[in-house]
Design a protein around this motif. Structure first.
Motif, PDB file in Angstrom:
ATOM      1  N   GLY A  62      51.811  76.792  48.930  1.00 35.84           N
ATOM      2  CA  GLY A  62      53.234  77.084  49.076  1.00 35.84           C
ATOM      3  C   GLY A  62      54.087  75.848  48.869  1.00 35.84           C
ATOM      4  N   ALA A  63      53.673  74.729  49.460  1.00 42.10           N
ATOM      5  CA  ALA A  63      54.419  73.472  49.295  1.00 42.10           C
ATOM      6  C   ALA A  63      54.396  73.016  47.845  1.00 42.10           C
ATOM      7  N   LEU A  64      53.257  73.166  47.182  1.00 43.31           N
ATOM      8  CA  LEU A  64      53.142  72.777  45.777  1.00 43.31           C
ATOM      9  C   LEU A  64      54.072  73.621  44.907  1.00 43.31           C
ATOM     10  N   ALA A  65      54.098  74.924  45.172  1.00 45.14           N
ATOM     11  CA  ALA A  65      54.963  75.806  44.379  1.00 45.14           C
ATOM     12  C   ALA A  65      56.435  75.457  44.588  1.00 45.14           C
ATOM     13  N   ASP A  66      56.811  75.142  45.836  1.00 40.50           N
ATOM     14  CA  ASP A  66      58.205  74.762  46.108  1.00 40.50           C
ATOM     15  C   ASP A  66      58.608  73.510  45.337  1.00 40.50           C
ATOM     16  N   ARG A  67      57.639  72.649  45.044  1.00 41.62           N
ATOM     17  CA  ARG A  67      57.924  71.376  44.370  1.00 41.62           C
ATOM     18  C   ARG A  67      57.631  71.427  42.877  1.00 41.62           C
ATOM     19  N   TRP A  72      59.997  77.285  33.082  1.00 42.02           N
ATOM     20  CA  TRP A  72      59.816  78.689  33.466  1.00 42.02           C
ATOM     21  C   TRP A  72      60.175  78.943  34.929  1.00 42.02           C
ATOM     22  N   GLY A  73      60.485  77.882  35.677  1.00 38.96           N
ATOM     23  CA  GLY A  73      60.798  78.040  37.089  1.00 38.96           C
ATOM     24  C   GLY A  73      59.718  77.439  37.980  1.00 38.96           C
ATOM     25  N   LYS A  74      59.745  77.780  39.260  1.00 34.99           N
ATOM     26  CA  LYS A  74      58.803  77.236  40.221  1.00 34.99           C
ATOM     27  C   LYS A  74      57.544  78.090  40.374  1.00 34.99           C
ATOM     28  N   PHE A  75      57.699  79.416  40.299  1.00 28.39           N
ATOM     29  CA  PHE A  75      56.615  80.317  40.672  1.00 28.39           C
ATOM     30  C   PHE A  75      55.964  81.043  39.492  1.00 28.39           C
ATOM     31  N   ARG A  76      56.742  81.376  38.485  1.00 28.38           N
ATOM     32  CA  ARG A  76      56.210  82.114  37.335  1.00 28.38           C
ATOM     33  C   ARG A  76      55.076  81.384  36.616  1.00 28.38           C
ATOM     34  N   THR A 200      59.893  88.546  33.857  1.00 25.45           N
ATOM     35  CA  THR A 200      60.704  88.284  35.044  1.00 25.45           C
ATOM     36  C   THR A 200      61.504  86.983  34.902  1.00 25.45           C
ATOM     37  N   LYS A 201      62.468  86.812  35.804  1.00 28.79           N
ATOM     38  CA  LYS A 201      63.324  85.615  35.756  1.00 28.79           C
ATOM     39  C   LYS A 201      63.660  85.170  37.177  1.00 28.79           C
ATOM     40  N   GLU A 202      63.532  83.884  37.442  1.00 22.97           N
ATOM     41  CA  GLU A 202      63.908  83.332  38.737  1.00 22.97           C
ATOM     42  C   GLU A 202      65.413  83.057  38.762  1.00 22.97           C
ATOM     43  N   ARG A 203      66.097  83.567  39.806  1.00 21.34           N
ATOM     44  CA  ARG A 203      67.557  83.435  39.878  1.00 21.34           C
ATOM     45  C   ARG A 203      68.038  82.627  41.081  1.00 21.34           C
ATOM     46  N   LEU A 204      67.253  82.590  42.150  1.00 17.61           N
ATOM     47  CA  LEU A 204      67.661  81.848  43.347  1.00 17.61           C
ATOM     48  C   LEU A 204      66.932  80.516  43.386  1.00 17.61           C
ATOM     49  N   HIS A 205      67.661  79.475  43.715  1.00 21.49           N
ATOM     50  CA  HIS A 205      67.079  78.133  43.729  1.00 21.49           C
ATOM     51  C   HIS A 205      67.503  77.405  44.999  1.00 21.49           C
ATOM     52  N   PRO A 206      66.718  76.446  45.465  1.00 17.93           N
ATOM     53  CA  PRO A 206      67.120  75.662  46.634  1.00 17.93           C
ATOM     54  C   PRO A 206      68.321  74.783  46.300  1.00 17.93           C
ATOM     55  N   PRO A 207      69.031  74.270  47.323  1.00 13.45           N
ATOM     56  CA  PRO A 207      70.157  73.362  47.052  1.00 13.45           C
ATOM     57  C   PRO A 207      69.732  72.212  46.144  1.00 13.45           C
ATOM     58  N   VAL A 353      67.441  73.999  54.839  1.00 13.99           N
ATOM     59  CA  VAL A 353      66.400  73.763  53.830  1.00 13.99           C
ATOM     60  C   VAL A 353      65.787  75.107  53.422  1.00 13.99           C
ATOM     61  N   ARG A 354      65.683  75.331  52.113  1.00 15.40           N
ATOM     62  CA  ARG A 354      65.096  76.571  51.609  1.00 15.40           C
ATOM     63  C   ARG A 354      63.655  76.301  51.186  1.00 15.40           C
ATOM     64  N   ILE A 355      62.701  76.926  51.856  1.00 14.12           N
ATOM     65  CA  ILE A 355      61.268  76.703  51.582  1.00 14.12           C
ATOM     66  C   ILE A 355      60.600  78.054  51.288  1.00 14.12           C
ATOM     67  N   THR A 356      60.974  78.639  50.171  1.00 17.21           N
ATOM     68  CA  THR A 356      60.484  79.968  49.798  1.00 17.21           C
ATOM     69  C   THR A 356      58.962  80.006  49.737  1.00 17.21           C
ATOM     70  N   GLY A 357      58.384  79.068  48.983  1.00 19.57           N
ATOM     71  CA  GLY A 357      56.933  79.058  48.810  1.00 19.57           C
ATOM     72  C   GLY A 357      56.200  78.855  50.119  1.00 19.57           C
ATOM     73  N   MET A 358      56.702  77.976  50.967  1.00 26.48           N
ATOM     74  CA  MET A 358      56.057  77.692  52.248  1.00 26.48           C
ATOM     75  C   MET A 358      56.059  78.914  53.158  1.00 26.48           C
ATOM     76  N   ILE A 359      57.184  79.616  53.224  1.00 25.68           N
ATOM     77  CA  ILE A 359      57.264  80.792  54.093  1.00 25.68           C
ATOM     78  C   ILE A 359      56.355  81.901  53.591  1.00 25.68           C
ATOM     79  N   TYR A 360      56.400  82.170  52.297  1.00 25.56           N
ATOM     80  CA  TYR A 360      55.532  83.227  51.757  1.00 25.56           C
ATOM     81  C   TYR A 360      54.057  82.856  51.905  1.00 25.56           C
TER      82      TYR A 360
END
Length: 441
Positions: A62-67, A72-76, A200-207, A353-360
């Motif tokens: 999760g931390a790796l994906a967030d960074r 193509w984005g962070k997760f795709r 798919t497309k990533e639309r939300l991003h951390p600050p 702080v937005r940590i999408t990958g960490m939470i999932y």
């Protein structure tokens, strides 16, 4: 608004994931005990032991994906990078080399561990991707509804075709049949992951100015009380579900004494799952998601308990109860995953702080812990009740299979309902959070 085409593309990613996930839940315990020849007690212990590895790899993933930052984005990108390894290792996990008893256990442990690690590498980014497709709470439920309909279609593919393909491709050799069947499904899964990547497309991003260390991410994660509730609920939820689905084959084969109806039983159950997922979105539009989720878990528990009183000769009723349970239980599933995206927003609202990958990834760890507990419990209970593979079972063993398939899974749903009564991110609170986050951007 997200197009239906993109929702379908996202859903196909979980069709691919469920080719393995549902196979593990429905067939892996049976494959290990009755095909590969490993003791159920070892299988149960192995399932639980691998979760200790996940405790390290899941948050790191999760931390790796967030960074991760790519065009193509962070997760795709992880769908592209790990689709083929996922398919190859799936086949290896269902391969039965001619080894000693100790060799079989080592081989099973190594390949199962590898399968779970590559599953982590592709599934955590895939799940996190669902949290960055849209910020609209209603659209999130819609996305997850599409996702789980397609996930259950993957399960339907597994439940309906696995045993017939094993028989057809194996030509009497079940070990070969399982290997070739998983190979065919893995090819299809790789193609679906790639379709998800491109569609798919990533639309939300951390600050833009967000900077944090892994240690800080963990600290922020622990401050998120709603994440803690979802994590506990996930363990309870999956423990009961996997225990029930793992024992479905044993229930039909031995308690109902209908070995030729195993495929029909689990396939009809999967159809119930699909229709349940389809109704999640209209339900969420009319009823509070939190109250609906709790109510559905209580009903699912009641159906499990009622199934205990269905006798072996009431086969039609046994089928109906299983379908009804799957329908109810899985109507709640998209609601849970939509809540995870809300928990990400809540974490950003609370900590900045937005940590999408960490939470999932951390919630997925608890989901996999629940899968392990359920799988381990299935193996231990079978062993404790004196189960012997492919032979007539004693009355004590049959009663144990019945209790383990009905009463024990009900406990999981009851615990989920209790835990979720503390969850506070209802529609009004989510709207308030989004209003505050929009002011900050």
């Amino acid at each position: 608004m997200i197009s239906i085409k993109e929702k379908i593309a996202y859903g196909l990613g979980d069709t691919a994931s469920n080719i393995v996930f549902q196979t593990v839940m429905l067939f892996l315990t049976f494959f290990y005990t009755d095909i590969f020849g490993i003791s159920p007690a070892f299988v149960g212990t192995m399932f639980l032991a691998v979760r200790l590895i996940d405790a390290i790899t899941d948050p790191l993933m999760g931390a790796l994906a967030d960074r991760t930052n790519t065009k193509w984005g962070k997760f795709r990108p992880y769908l592209l990078w790990f689709a083929l390894p996922f398919g190859v290792i799936s086949v290896l996990a269902f391969t039965t080399p001619d080894l000693s008893e100790d060799g079989k256990m080592i081989y099973a442990f190594v390949t199962y561990t590898a399968l779970m690690m590559v599953y982590t590498a592709i599934n955590i980014p895939y799940c996190a991707l669902g949290g960055v497709l849209t910020a609209d709470p209603k659209e999130r439920v819609s996305v997850q509804s599409y996702r789980f309909v397609f996930a259950m279609l993957g399960g339907l593919l597994v439940s309906g075709l696995t045993l017939p393909l094993v028989e057809f491709l194996g030509q009497g050799d079940q070990a070969k049949g399982y290997q070739l069947t998983i190979a065919a499904m893995s090819i299809l899964g790789v193609a679906m992951f790639l379709t998800c990547f491109w569609g798919t497309k990533e639309r939300l991003h951390p600050p833009i100015d967000q900077q944090s260390s892994f240690k800080q991410d963990l600290a922020n994660l622990l401050k998120n009380d709603q994440w803690r509730i979802l994590s506990i609920a996930s363990v309870c939820l999956l423990s009961g579900m996997v225990l029930r689905t793992s024992l479905a084959i044993y229930y039909v084969k031995y308690f109902l004494n209908m070995p030729d109806s195993i495929t029909l039983f689990i396939t009809l159950g999967m159809l119930g799952n699909i229709f349940g997922c389809m109704l999640a979105e209209p339900l969420a539009k009319k009823v509070c998601k939190v109250k609906a989720y709790i109510s559905l878990q209580v009903i699912a528990a009641g159906l499990c308990i009622a199934s205990y009183f269905v006798t072996a000769d009431q086969t039609t009723l046994a089928f109906i109860m299983f379908i009804a349970w799957g329908f109810t239980f899985n109507m709640a599933t998209p609601l849970l995953w939509a809540k995870m995206a809300d928990a990400v927003d809540y974490g950003q609202y609370k900590t900045g702080v937005r940590i999408t990958g960490m939470i999932y990834s951390s919630i997925i760890f608890f989901i996999k812990l629940g899968v392990a507990v359920g799988g381990a419990a299935a193996g231990w209970l079978l062993s404790g009740y004196g189960y012997q593979a492919d032979t007539a079972q004693t009355p004590e063993t049959l009663k144990g299979i019945l209790m383990s398939f009905t009463l024990f899974p009900a406990i999981g749903s009851i615990l989920v309902a209790v835990v979720m009564s503390w969850y506070k991110l209802d529609s009004a609170k989510v709207d308030e959070i989004h209003l505050q986050l929009n002011k900050q951007t």
